[in-house]
Design a protein around this motif. Structure first.
Motif, mmCIF file in Angstrom:
data_model
loop_
_atom_site.group_PDB
_atom_site.id
_atom_site.type_symbol
_atom_site.label_atom_id
_atom_site.label_comp_id
_atom_site.label_asym_id
_atom_site.label_seq_id
_atom_site.Cartn_x
_atom_site.Cartn_y
_atom_site.Cartn_z
ATOM 1 N N GLU A 1 0.828 -1.202 0.000
ATOM 2 C CA GLU A 1 0.000 0.000 0.000
ATOM 3 C C GLU A 1 0.868 1.259 0.000
ATOM 4 O O GLU A 1 1.829 1.357 0.770
ATOM 5 N N SER B 1 -4.588 13.562 0.149
ATOM 6 C CA SER B 1 -5.193 14.105 -1.068
ATOM 7 C C SER B 1 -4.798 15.555 -1.322
ATOM 8 O O SER B 1 -5.425 16.233 -2.139
ATOM 9 N N ASP C 1 -2.580 11.752 -3.828
ATOM 10 C CA ASP C 1 -3.023 10.369 -3.980
ATOM 11 C C ASP C 1 -3.314 10.033 -5.440
ATOM 12 O O ASP C 1 -2.985 8.948 -5.931
ATOM 13 N N ARG C 2 -3.898 10.983 -6.157
ATOM 14 C CA ARG C 2 -4.168 10.770 -7.584
ATOM 15 C C ARG C 2 -2.870 10.688 -8.386
ATOM 16 O O ARG C 2 -2.750 9.870 -9.311
ATOM 17 N N GLU D 1 -1.706 7.259 -8.134
ATOM 18 C CA GLU D 1 -2.468 6.366 -9.004
ATOM 19 C C GLU D 1 -2.020 6.478 -10.454
ATOM 20 O O GLU D 1 -1.882 5.471 -11.154
ATOM 21 N N LEU E 1 1.323 4.632 -10.841
ATOM 22 C CA LEU E 1 1.232 3.177 -10.838
ATOM 23 C C LEU E 1 0.460 2.645 -12.045
ATOM 24 O O LEU E 1 0.682 1.501 -12.462
ATOM 25 N N ALA E 2 -0.410 3.471 -12.624
ATOM 26 C CA ALA E 2 -1.077 3.060 -13.859
ATOM 27 C C ALA E 2 -0.073 3.001 -15.002
ATOM 28 O O ALA E 2 -0.137 2.116 -15.863
ATOM 29 N N PRO F 1 3.037 -0.064 -13.305
ATOM 30 C CA PRO F 1 2.514 -0.925 -12.241
ATOM 31 C C PRO F 1 3.605 -1.785 -11.615
ATOM 32 O O PRO F 1 4.470 -2.309 -12.315
ATOM 33 N N THR G 1 -0.786 -0.516 -4.542
ATOM 34 C CA THR G 1 -2.005 0.260 -4.741
ATOM 35 C C THR G 1 -1.959 1.477 -3.824
ATOM 36 O O THR G 1 -1.280 1.470 -2.787
ATOM 37 N N VAL G 2 -2.696 2.520 -4.196
ATOM 38 C CA VAL G 2 -2.727 3.758 -3.423
ATOM 39 C C VAL G 2 -3.916 3.741 -2.458
ATOM 40 O O VAL G 2 -5.037 3.402 -2.839
ATOM 41 N N THR H 1 -5.769 6.402 0.171
ATOM 42 C CA THR H 1 -5.809 7.797 0.611
ATOM 43 C C THR H 1 -5.784 7.847 2.131
ATOM 44 O O THR H 1 -6.622 7.248 2.809
#
Length: 245
Positions: free
Chosen positions: A149, A154, A193-194, A197, A200-201, A204, A208-209, A211
């Motif tokens: 994790e 945010s 947090d975005r 994401e 990692l998109a 990868p 996973t993120v 918040t």
């Protein structure tokens, strides 16, 4: 022009040096590896001799309040003493957007003290304030990783490519002193947090993120790090930058 780049071996400094040399300037690297120590003053007089401009993109080796404050204030005192003796006519400093609006974060207050030293030095100056670098996102994620994790708040950021920061610093160095501040930022605002994401998109790695407003370096920060409508906006998008790095 002879332009001395203090911190010229770092992420921003090395790019500034390359840009200035491409424009035909004599860009001199000043760093401990080159025998220049701003904390002790060693090598400054020789490095600054005949210099028209000094660019300071050096950074404290610690983000803790006391050592950062000592680094920035002592370095500034030594540099400005040497600049006065050498007749330097322009000092360019790199700082952080919103730095004076984060009273509870010691590193930012150390940067505020650095800016105050620049303004009070008597040397004509230009301050470039930038938002967080794209290159900073992955290390922040690593520091906030627990197992699989990535725990991130945010908080809104408007990150910018280091190449765009270097270009703005090099431009300032080649221009007349503004005796003021220029704010620069990337083209998009995202929560941290975005940004995790998005990272990692694109790359990868099984994480996973999550918040978490209490996690990591930016926990509890006020929402002041994106700048306002007056910031100069660079063109490089984070997702496009990730594809090339």
């Amino acid at each position: 022009m002879k332009i001395v780049v203090v911190g010229g071996t770092g992420l921003i400094g090395s790019q500034v040096v390359a840009l200035l040399r491409d424009r035909g300037h004599e860009a001199v690297v000043a760093s401990p590896s080159k025998g220049v120590d701003t904390l002790t003053g060693e090598g400054l007089a020789q490095a600054f001799k005949g210099a028209d401009v000094v660019v300071d993109v050096s950074n404290s080796p610690s983000f803790d309040a006391e050592p950062a404050l000592d680094f920035f204030t002592r370095s500034a005192q030594n540099m400005f003493r040497a600049e006065e003796e050498a007749g330097v006519r322009h000092h360019v400093a790199l700082s952080i957007v919103g730095v004076d609006q984060v009273p509870d974060y010691g590193y930012y207050q150390a940067k505020v003290a650095q800016e105050e030293a620049v303004r009070g030095s008597g040397v004509p100056y230009s301050i470039v304030r930038a938002t967080q670098f794209f290159e900073f996102i992955a290390p922040v994620m690593d520091m906030s990783t627990e197992g699989t994790e990535v725990r991130l708040p945010s908080l809104r950021l408007r990150p910018i490519a280091s190449a765009d920061v270097a270009a703005a610093v090099a431009e300032a160095a080649q221009s007349e002193p503004s005796n003021g501040v220029r704010n620069i930022a990337g083209p998009e605002v995202h929560g941290l947090d975005r940004l995790g994401e998005i990272t990692l998109a694109a790359k990868p790695d099984g994480r996973t993120v999550v918040t978490d407003e209490t996690a990591g370096l930016f926990a509890g920060m006020p929402d002041v790090l994106t700048g306002d409508d007056t910031v100069d906006v660079a063109s490089t998008r984070y997702e496009d930058w990730l594809k090339q790095h």
